[in-house]
Structure formats: structure tokens, C-alpha cells
Design a protein around this motif. Structure first.
Motif, mmCIF file in Angstrom:
data_model
loop_
_atom_site.group_PDB
_atom_site.id
_atom_site.type_symbol
_atom_site.label_atom_id
_atom_site.label_comp_id
_atom_site.label_asym_id
_atom_site.label_seq_id
_atom_site.Cartn_x
_atom_site.Cartn_y
_atom_site.Cartn_z
ATOM 1 N N ARG A 327 -31.317 25.043 -51.509
ATOM 2 C CA ARG A 327 -31.405 25.425 -50.107
ATOM 3 C C ARG A 327 -31.344 26.932 -49.922
ATOM 4 N NH1 ARG A 327 -27.471 22.539 -48.434
ATOM 5 N NH2 ARG A 327 -28.745 20.757 -47.807
ATOM 6 N N HIS A 328 -30.480 27.606 -50.675
ATOM 7 C CA HIS A 328 -30.247 29.031 -50.435
ATOM 8 C C HIS A 328 -30.845 29.941 -51.503
ATOM 9 C CE1 HIS A 328 -27.549 27.967 -47.204
ATOM 10 N NE2 HIS A 328 -26.839 27.201 -48.020
ATOM 11 N N GLY A 329 -31.176 29.388 -52.675
ATOM 12 C CA GLY A 329 -31.723 30.217 -53.742
ATOM 13 C C GLY A 329 -33.229 30.079 -53.850
ATOM 14 N N GLU A 330 -33.735 30.480 -55.005
ATOM 15 C CA GLU A 330 -35.167 30.390 -55.281
ATOM 16 C C GLU A 330 -35.360 29.802 -56.670
ATOM 17 O OE1 GLU A 330 -36.972 34.197 -54.867
ATOM 18 O OE2 GLU A 330 -36.370 34.458 -52.751
ATOM 19 N N PRO A 331 -36.464 29.086 -56.877
ATOM 20 C CA PRO A 331 -36.721 28.524 -58.212
ATOM 21 C C PRO A 331 -37.043 29.636 -59.206
ATOM 22 C CG PRO A 331 -38.584 28.144 -56.735
ATOM 23 C CD PRO A 331 -37.501 28.742 -55.895
ATOM 24 N N PRO A 332 -36.926 29.353 -60.509
ATOM 25 C CA PRO A 332 -36.505 28.065 -61.068
ATOM 26 C C PRO A 332 -34.995 27.889 -61.042
ATOM 27 C CG PRO A 332 -36.973 29.603 -62.829
ATOM 28 C CD PRO A 332 -37.333 30.322 -61.560
ATOM 29 N N ILE A 333 -34.580 26.637 -60.933
ATOM 30 C CA ILE A 333 -33.164 26.288 -60.999
ATOM 31 C C ILE A 333 -32.872 25.794 -62.415
ATOM 32 C CG2 ILE A 333 -31.348 24.791 -60.109
ATOM 33 C CD1 ILE A 333 -32.857 24.724 -57.458
ATOM 34 N N GLU A 334 -31.825 26.335 -63.011
ATOM 35 C CA GLU A 334 -31.492 26.009 -64.396
ATOM 36 C C GLU A 334 -30.111 25.358 -64.455
ATOM 37 O OE1 GLU A 334 -31.621 29.747 -66.317
ATOM 38 O OE2 GLU A 334 -33.785 30.047 -66.031
ATOM 39 N N VAL A 335 -30.008 24.262 -65.185
ATOM 40 C CA VAL A 335 -28.741 23.572 -65.410
ATOM 41 C C VAL A 335 -28.475 23.584 -66.912
ATOM 42 C CG1 VAL A 335 -27.447 21.426 -65.196
ATOM 43 C CG2 VAL A 335 -29.024 22.117 -63.380
ATOM 44 N N ALA A 349 -31.221 35.452 -54.073
ATOM 45 C CA ALA A 349 -30.535 36.708 -53.758
ATOM 46 C C ALA A 349 -29.091 36.720 -54.221
ATOM 47 C CB ALA A 349 -30.593 36.964 -52.251
ATOM 48 N N GLY A 350 -28.569 35.581 -54.659
ATOM 49 C CA GLY A 350 -27.185 35.532 -55.124
ATOM 50 C C GLY A 350 -26.214 35.167 -54.009
ATOM 51 N N PHE A 351 -24.981 34.948 -54.394
ATOM 52 C CA PHE A 351 -23.948 34.598 -53.422
ATOM 53 C C PHE A 351 -23.593 35.816 -52.579
ATOM 54 C CE2 PHE A 351 -22.872 31.378 -56.733
ATOM 55 C CZ PHE A 351 -23.106 30.249 -55.954
ATOM 56 N N PRO A 352 -23.217 35.602 -51.315
ATOM 57 C CA PRO A 352 -22.756 36.726 -50.486
ATOM 58 C C PRO A 352 -21.414 37.243 -50.979
ATOM 59 C CG PRO A 352 -22.455 34.658 -49.314
ATOM 60 C CD PRO A 352 -23.246 34.328 -50.560
ATOM 61 N N GLU A 353 -21.134 38.491 -50.653
ATOM 62 C CA GLU A 353 -19.893 39.115 -51.104
ATOM 63 C C GLU A 353 -18.663 38.401 -50.558
ATOM 64 O OE1 GLU A 353 -19.292 41.500 -53.233
ATOM 65 O OE2 GLU A 353 -21.411 41.680 -53.731
ATOM 66 N N ALA A 400 -24.572 40.653 -62.122
ATOM 67 C CA ALA A 400 -23.385 41.186 -62.786
ATOM 68 C C ALA A 400 -23.393 40.894 -64.278
ATOM 69 C CB ALA A 400 -22.119 40.596 -62.153
ATOM 70 N N LEU A 401 -24.411 40.171 -64.752
ATOM 71 C CA LEU A 401 -24.511 39.838 -66.163
ATOM 72 C C LEU A 401 -25.307 40.909 -66.901
ATOM 73 C CD1 LEU A 401 -25.123 36.000 -65.809
ATOM 74 C CD2 LEU A 401 -22.960 37.213 -66.077
ATOM 75 N N THR A 402 -25.593 40.652 -68.156
ATOM 76 C CA THR A 402 -26.205 41.688 -68.993
ATOM 77 C C THR A 402 -27.727 41.651 -68.977
ATOM 78 O OG1 THR A 402 -26.051 40.211 -70.906
ATOM 79 C CG2 THR A 402 -24.219 41.723 -70.513
ATOM 80 N N ASP A 403 -28.332 40.552 -68.481
ATOM 81 C CA ASP A 403 -29.786 40.477 -68.564
ATOM 82 C C ASP A 403 -30.484 41.187 -67.414
ATOM 83 O OD1 ASP A 403 -29.095 38.826 -66.531
ATOM 84 O OD2 ASP A 403 -30.015 37.008 -67.355
ATOM 85 N N GLY A 404 -29.743 41.655 -66.408
ATOM 86 C CA GLY A 404 -30.345 42.413 -65.323
ATOM 87 C C GLY A 404 -31.054 41.578 -64.283
ATOM 88 N N SER A 405 -31.128 40.261 -64.429
ATOM 89 C CA SER A 405 -31.809 39.414 -63.459
ATOM 90 C C SER A 405 -30.880 39.092 -62.297
ATOM 91 C CB SER A 405 -32.276 38.118 -64.128
ATOM 92 O OG SER A 405 -31.166 37.413 -64.655
ATOM 93 N N THR A 406 -31.466 38.511 -61.243
ATOM 94 C CA THR A 406 -30.697 38.173 -60.057
ATOM 95 C C THR A 406 -30.542 36.665 -59.948
ATOM 96 O OG1 THR A 406 -32.691 38.139 -58.694
ATOM 97 C CG2 THR A 406 -31.520 40.232 -58.869
#
Length: 433
Positions: A327-335, A349-353, A400-406
Motif C-alpha cells: 500500500r505504501h511502498g513500491e515494487p519489487p517487494i522482497e521477503v 520512500a521508506g518509513f516516516p521519521e 541507512a544500509l550499505t547498498d545505498g538503495s531506498t
């Protein structure tokens, strides 16, 4: 600008304070005692010299012989003493360089204009002063050590009571409403710690009463809405086919879902939920549930594990995390499943602050880029179910991780052992900075 804060225990602060005060008092008293003792010894030396001088003068006047090393017109006589004697006065003079034992002079004028003088030093007498200084030094050190020991004893007792109170407050914050800070602190002697414990207990009781009242009101309202909403949904099914009928059924179903979610949140807030435990192969379980929800979701079972948990509640958590990502993110969704760890990630866009800082909250959907859809109950329910399972649920952003993605990352850590009867609060992890 980085500010470095030094953390020290209360016992060491009290020990340092008592030791410092003890050292200052001991040094001040030692200086006073030393100076008074030295002054008394010097006065005693002057008196002895005067007495010997009187005896020597009388003996000289009768026998014309000198005693006790006395001299007439001694060229080594100090100028200050010579000037006083020249004025016709009997006087004493202290010669103290600070490096050797003080030397005491005594002089008196004779009748023919000559000066009778004598001087001497008493090393044995001033050796007592050295012994006194050593005793004062040892006494001062004993006072400092005793002060430190007293500070450790008193501060340790107070620090232990405060740590016990802090631990009890932590259990209270984790949902154990039976904790009473005053009972945990204990002790027969009452002090400010007991006053603080009573105040925290009173505040806890007041908050629990307010929370329970709000929960009952929420549950009662949702329960009362369930019947008319069910009737509305049934009536909507009887409407003739068409776009208006679809809109009515869709909104009625949304209202029914909202009522059921509110009731579930109220039950979770009441801490009355208990897990029905089963042994589950986590990788197979997650794969089967995710495929039934959305076949397009990527599933990666890095390492499978068998866990003892409640399948229904685990499925509820997984469904809510995936629904939130959809609902709030964008694909792809990974489990991803790795042992007892279950991770759900989207590329939005990630979780709000506010969520990262304070955790999920009902009826709060976050910032503008993740708002406008939903009621903020999905993650709240997931957090509550995780608590029942004794699991740890964390939220962070992929940037906040090392791969630089959002993207938003939700991680569920299932416990190694079966959950307790009350579970535990899920931990909300803040993003790395």
C-alpha cells in the motif's frame, strides 16, 4: 558538534565527594595542628633559653665564669638581637632558615656595656614534630580511605535501590502492570527513593486506569458497530448490480475491516491474548502464505528453521507487513527468511521519521508521501501480535544500509524458545545515522 557525556555511578560520586571533603578537612586540621605544635615548641625553646640565660648571668656575676656555652660580645650575635640589647633590653631571637632545626638566641646587657648571649638548638624536640607530621599524614590518609569506604557503602546502597527502581520501571514499561516500584525498592528506612517510587506507582496506576478506560470505550464502540456494519454489508449484497452498488459494498467492507481491526487492537491492548503454539517450518510456511497473497512477491529462503509459534498470529503479522509494503511502498517487494529472522522490504520512500522514532501508532499513517491510505492499524496490530509471540519487530529504512538503495525494511525476529504467557514488547529499532 559532538558532545561527550561521561557516565559515572552514584556511589563513586558520593565516594569522591566524601573523600574530597575529608581530605580538605584533614589537610586543614593537620596544618593547624602542625603550626600550633611548632609555635608551642618555639615558645618553649625561648623560655628555656631565657631561664638558662638568667642562671648563667647570676653565676657569671658571682664567679666570673660562663656556663651552657654562653659568650660575651659574641661576633655571631644577630644584628636585630644586638640592637634590642643595646637599648638595654633582654631579648630572644629565632633564627629559622627552614632547612635545619631552628636556632634560638637569648641575650642580656651586662653592667659594663658588654652583652651576654647564648644560643642553641634542640633536635630531639623538633624530631617530635616530624613524628607528629607523619602521624597527621597517616591520619589524613585514613580519613580519605575511610571516606571513600563510607561513600561506597552509602552510595552503593542508594545506587542499588535506584537501579532496582529503574529495572522495575523498565518491566512496567514492557507491560508488566503488576510491578510496584515501592515493593521492589524495599528497605526499612524511608528516603527520597521511596517518595519517587510512590510517585511512579501512583502515575502508573493513573495511566493504567486511563488506558483501560480508553480501551474499553474503543472496544465497546467497535463491538456496537459490528452489528449494524454487518447488516449494512448484508443489505449491500441485495442491491442490484451496478457501479453504485459496488461502491456501497466496497465502503461497507472497508468499514467492517476497520471495525474488526479496532477490536483486534483493543484485545491486544488488554494483554489477554495467548499464543496457541505449534512447530512450524518457517521457510515453507512463509513461502506458502506469500504465494497465496501475491505470486509476484520475491521470496528468498536463505536458511530454513523450525520454530515454535502461533501460525495464525505469524500469518497475521506477515500479511500486515506485506499489505503495508504494497500500500505504501513500491515494487519489487522482497521477503527473506534466514533462520528465525523474517524480513519484508519494499523499494518505496521508506518509513516516516515519526514511525522510526516512536514506533507504530493507531490512526497515524505517517508523512505525506506515505499517507492518505489506510488507518495506521496494520503495523500496530503486527507489533501487538509480535509481542504475544515474544518476538522482536524492528523497522528501518534501506537508505541507512550499505547498498545505498531506498525502501522500508521490516524485520521480525522469532524467539529461540516458546513465548511466555505474557510475551514481550517488540523492539522498535531506530535508523542508523
Amino acid at each position: 558538534m559532538v558532545r561527550v557525556a561521561l557516565r559515572t555511578g552514584l556511589r563513586w560520586k558520593l565516594s569522591a565527594a566524601i573523600a574530597l571533603v575529608g581530605a580538605l578537612v584533614a589537610v586543614a586540621l593537620s596544618l593547624v595542628v602542625h603550626n600550633e605544635a611548632r609555635s608551642s615548641m618555639l615558645d618553649n625553646s625561648r623560655d628555656m633559653q631565657i631561664k638558662q640565660l638568667d642562671f648563667t648571668q647570676k653565676f657569671f656575676e658571682s664567679t666570673h665564669r660562663l656556663q651552657f656555652g654562653a659568650k660575651i660580645d659574641d661576633p655571631a650575635l644577630p644584628r636585630e638581637l644586638r640592637d634590642k640589647v643595646s637599648a638595654g633590653e633582654r631579648a630572644t631571637y629565632l633564627q629559622d632558615t627552614g632547612e635545619t632545626v631552628p636556632e634560638v638566641w637569648a641575650a642580656t646587657p651586662l653592667g659594663d656595656g658588654r652583652v651576654l648571649s647564648m644560643h642553641g638548638r634542640d633536635p630531639d624536640q623538633f624530631a617530635v614534630l616530624d613524628d607528629l607530621d607523619k602521624a597527621l599524614l597517616i591520619g589524613s590518609a585514613a580519613v580519605v580511605v575511610g571516606g571513600c569506604a563510607l561513600g561506597v557503602l552509602v552510595g552503593g546502597r542508594l545506587s542499588k535501590r535506584l537501579r532496582t527502581a529503574a529495572a522495575a520501571v523498565g518491566r512496567l514499561a514492557d507491560g508488566d502492570t503488576s510491578v510496584r516500584i515501592r515493593d521492589e525498592v524495599g528497605g526499612r528506612v524511608r528516603d527520597e527513593t521511596d517518595d519517587l517510587a510512590w510517585a511512579v506507582d501512583a502515575m502508573s496506576d493513573a495511566l493504567q486506569e486511563r488506558i483501560e478506560a480508553e480501551r474499553r470505550v474503543t472496544a465497546d464502540i467497535a463491538h456496537e458497530l459490528r452489528t449494524p456494519v454487518t447488516g449494512l454489508l448484508t443489505a449491500a449484497e441485495l442491491l442490484p448490480p451496478g457501479r453504485p452498488s459496488e461502491l456501497v459494498r466496497d465502503r461497507a467492507q472497508a468499514m467492517r475491516t476497520l471495525v474488526e481491526d479496532v477490536l483486534e487492537v483493543a484485545r491486544l491492548d488488554g494483554y489477554a491474548e495467548r499464543a496457541e503454539l505449534q512447530d512450524v517450518a518457517l521457510g515453507e510456511f512463509v513461502t506458502r502464505r506469500v504465494r497465496s497473497l501475491d505470486p509476484d512477491i520475491s521470496i528468498d529462503v536463505v536458511r530454513d528453521a523450525e520454530v515454535t509459534t502461533d501460525p495464525r498470529r505469524l500469518e497475521r503479522i506477515l500479511g500486515n507487513l506485506i499489505a503495508n509494503a504494497s500500500r505504501h511502498g513500491e515494487p519489487p517487494i522482497e521477503v527473506t527468511v534466514e533462520g528465525r529472522m523474517l524480513r519484508v522490504r519494499d523499494h518505496g520512500a521508506g518509513f516516516p521519521e515519526a514511525l522510526l522514532r516512536e514506533g507504530p501508532s493507531r490512526f497515524r499513517t505517517g508523512s505525506s508521501d506515505r499517507s492518505g491510505r489506510g488507518h495506521g492499524l496494520g503495523l500496530t496490530i503486527a507489533a501487538g501480535q509480535a509481542r504475544v509471540l515474544g518476538a522482536r519487530l524492528t523497522f528501518r529504512n534501506a537508505d541507512a544500509l550499505t547498498d545505498g538503495s531506498t525502501g522500508a525494511v521490516s524485520v521480525l525476529w522469532l524467539p529461540e524458545n516458546a513465548p511466555t504467557s505474557t510475551g514481550s514488547f517488540p523492539v522498535i529499532q531506530l535508523p542508523d545515522r
